[in-house]
Scaffold this active site. Structure first.
Site, mmCIF file in Angstrom:
data_model
loop_
_atom_site.group_PDB
_atom_site.id
_atom_site.type_symbol
_atom_site.label_atom_id
_atom_site.label_comp_id
_atom_site.label_asym_id
_atom_site.label_seq_id
_atom_site.Cartn_x
_atom_site.Cartn_y
_atom_site.Cartn_z
ATOM 1 N N GLU A 119 0.843 -1.210 0.000
ATOM 2 C CA GLU A 119 0.000 0.000 0.000
ATOM 3 C C GLU A 119 0.879 1.261 0.000
ATOM 4 O OE1 GLU A 119 -2.215 0.545 3.645
ATOM 5 O OE2 GLU A 119 -3.643 1.911 2.692
ATOM 6 N N LYS A 196 -9.521 2.370 -2.326
ATOM 7 C CA LYS A 196 -9.711 1.759 -0.999
ATOM 8 C C LYS A 196 -11.080 2.143 -0.433
ATOM 9 C CE LYS A 196 -7.233 1.783 3.483
ATOM 10 N NZ LYS A 196 -5.943 2.162 4.103
ATOM 11 N N CYS A 233 -5.636 -2.701 2.273
ATOM 12 C CA CYS A 233 -5.345 -2.746 3.707
ATOM 13 C C CYS A 233 -6.539 -2.927 4.639
ATOM 14 C CB CYS A 233 -4.523 -1.527 4.117
ATOM 15 S SG CYS A 233 -3.766 -1.813 5.741
HETATM 16 N N1 URP Z 1 -3.240 1.244 6.118
HETATM 17 C C1 URP Z 1 -4.207 0.794 6.875
HETATM 18 O O1 URP Z 1 -5.357 0.758 6.473
HETATM 19 N N2 URP Z 1 -3.816 0.399 8.119
HETATM 20 C C2 URP Z 1 -4.715 0.176 9.163
HETATM 21 C C3 URP Z 1 -4.197 -0.787 10.128
HETATM 22 C C4 URP Z 1 -4.682 -2.180 9.890
HETATM 23 O O2 URP Z 1 -5.672 -2.360 9.188
HETATM 24 O O3 URP Z 1 -4.060 -3.082 10.407
#
Ligand code: URP
Length: 384
Positions: A119, A196, A233
């Site tokens: 990401e 996203k 993510c």
């Molecule tokens: N980049 C992101 O969405 N991180 C959030 C933390 C997670 O989902 O573990």
């Protein structure tokens, strides 16, 4: 041993568990002891010289009478940022292009057909800071930006589909920022983009300061090597998000991520794997490595003392299959390339065995969900 020197569960097991028990342990932990993919010596040497973890595995399917095997090689790349976070923006981007470019070159030696990066791969994960500058300067056009032009070159040169998750600036909609995966076809053309859907509001992941919830739904890309979706993510915590990519026909769902030990490591090995099982598809979870330091301290309204970093990103990228098996993870601390050979016929074979798609009561869920989102929803609870 400190958390920063613990390289991986697999390395520790291999160092300490006797051979006979290790096989059984791997079967229980990973579903099966996957066959190792024989990688060319030139790739192994290049990975050593360039100092990254290189691993390869094969997910096999049973031979069928009417369909030939549908073999695809997928590459997952995890990496640290290269320059300090206060280096000039363009230098940081260019250094990451160079580093990831040399890893893609090794992926090509390994015959990879589809490669996916982590990401926001062109930048430090600066969303923790809540400062706008210089971080919004890392945003680029999904169609014309420097990074997409770089990926188009890679795709053409290596005949490889490239999934490139970036911070996107959408000039035709007032410069709106999105967290976007650009999918570049192996022809070198941009096939499309997927944004996203879910923005984290947890710990230091202050991402709502920067970009909007995606509006591209659960788009699936038909590539020469199979149908792919990108669940970026935080979307991995949402079973329905995975489900919808699979509903649209995804055979492989990528999950490019950025997440840290203290927040999510216990969840990591479960979520993408469960999604592969539940949706009769392959899933590919990718996480960055290293600790990124920011000049100015930040807090996140959670009572913690002001700090300069998010904690350590723990890598551990892996691939999971619809039969519940999974590959070992890449290193928790080093850059890495995971190459897996998949036979996509396994998706239908497992679907025919377990029938989750066929036995799902979608009309019932759709009806109840439609009611549940109404203001006058009454939960179906029976009381004495
Ligand atoms: N980049 C992101 O969405 N991180 C959030 C933390 C997670 O989902 O573990």
């Amino acid at each position: 041993m400190s958390e920063s020197s613990f390289e991986s569960v697999e390395k520790t097991l291999e160092a300490h568990v006797p051979e006979a028990e290790l096989k059984e342990l791997k079967r229980i932990l990973y579903g099966k002891d996957l066959k190792k993919l024989i990688l060319p010596q030139s790739a192994v040497e290049a990975a050593q010289d360039r100092d990254f973890d290189l691993q390869g595995y094969v997910f096999e399917a049973a031979p069928e009478q009417l369909r030939p095997p549908k073999i695809v090689r997928v590459g997952l790349i995890q990496n640290k940022i290269v320059l300090p976070t206060d280096a000039p923006v363009l230098d940081q981007i260019t250094a990451l292009h160079k580093r990831v470019g040399e890893m893609v070159e090794v992926a090509a030696l390994c015959g990879v057909n589809i490669v996916c990066f982590q990401e926001a791969w062109t930048m430090p994960f600066a969303f923790c800071t809540r400062e706008k500058g210089p971080w919004t300067e890392f945003a680029e056009s999904a169609e014309e930006g420097l990074t997409t032009r770089f990926c188009k070159e890679l795709a053409k040169k290596y005949n490889m589909v490239v999934v490139s998750p970036i911070l996107e600036r959408d000039e035709i909609h007032g410069g709106t920022l999105w967290n976007t995966a650009v999918v570049v076809s192996n022809s070198g053309n941009v096939l499309g983009k997927s944004r996203k859907n879910h923005i984290p509001r947890v710990g230091d992941f202050n991402e709502s300061t920067y970009y909007m919830e995606g509006n591209t739904g659960h788009r699936v890309f038909q590539t020469q090597f199979g149908k792919i979706g990108v669940n970026i993510c935080f979307g991995r915590h949402h079973p329905l998000n995975w489900f919808m990519y699979s509903m649209h026909g995804a055979e492989i769902i990528f999950n490019p991520s950025a997440t840290v030990i203290a927040l999510s490591e216990p969840m990591w090995s479960i979520e993408a794997r469960n999604a592969a099982i539940a949706n009769h598809c392959f899933t590919c979870a990718i996480n960055r490595v290293g600790t990124e330091y920011f000049k100015n301290e930040f807090t996140s309204g959670d009572g913690k003392k002001a700090h300069h970093d998010l904690g350590r990103f723990y890598g551990s990228s892996y691939v999971a299959a619809p039969d519940g098996s999974r590959s070992p993870g890449l290193s928790r601390i080093r850059d890495g390339l995971l190459v897996v050979e998949l036979d996509l016929n396994l998706n239908q074979q497992i679907a025919d065995k377990w029938n989750f798609k066929m036995t799902g009561r979608y009309e019932m869920y759709a009806d109840e969900l439609t009611k549940a989102v109404q203001d006058d929803f009454k939960p179906n609870i029976v009381k004495e």
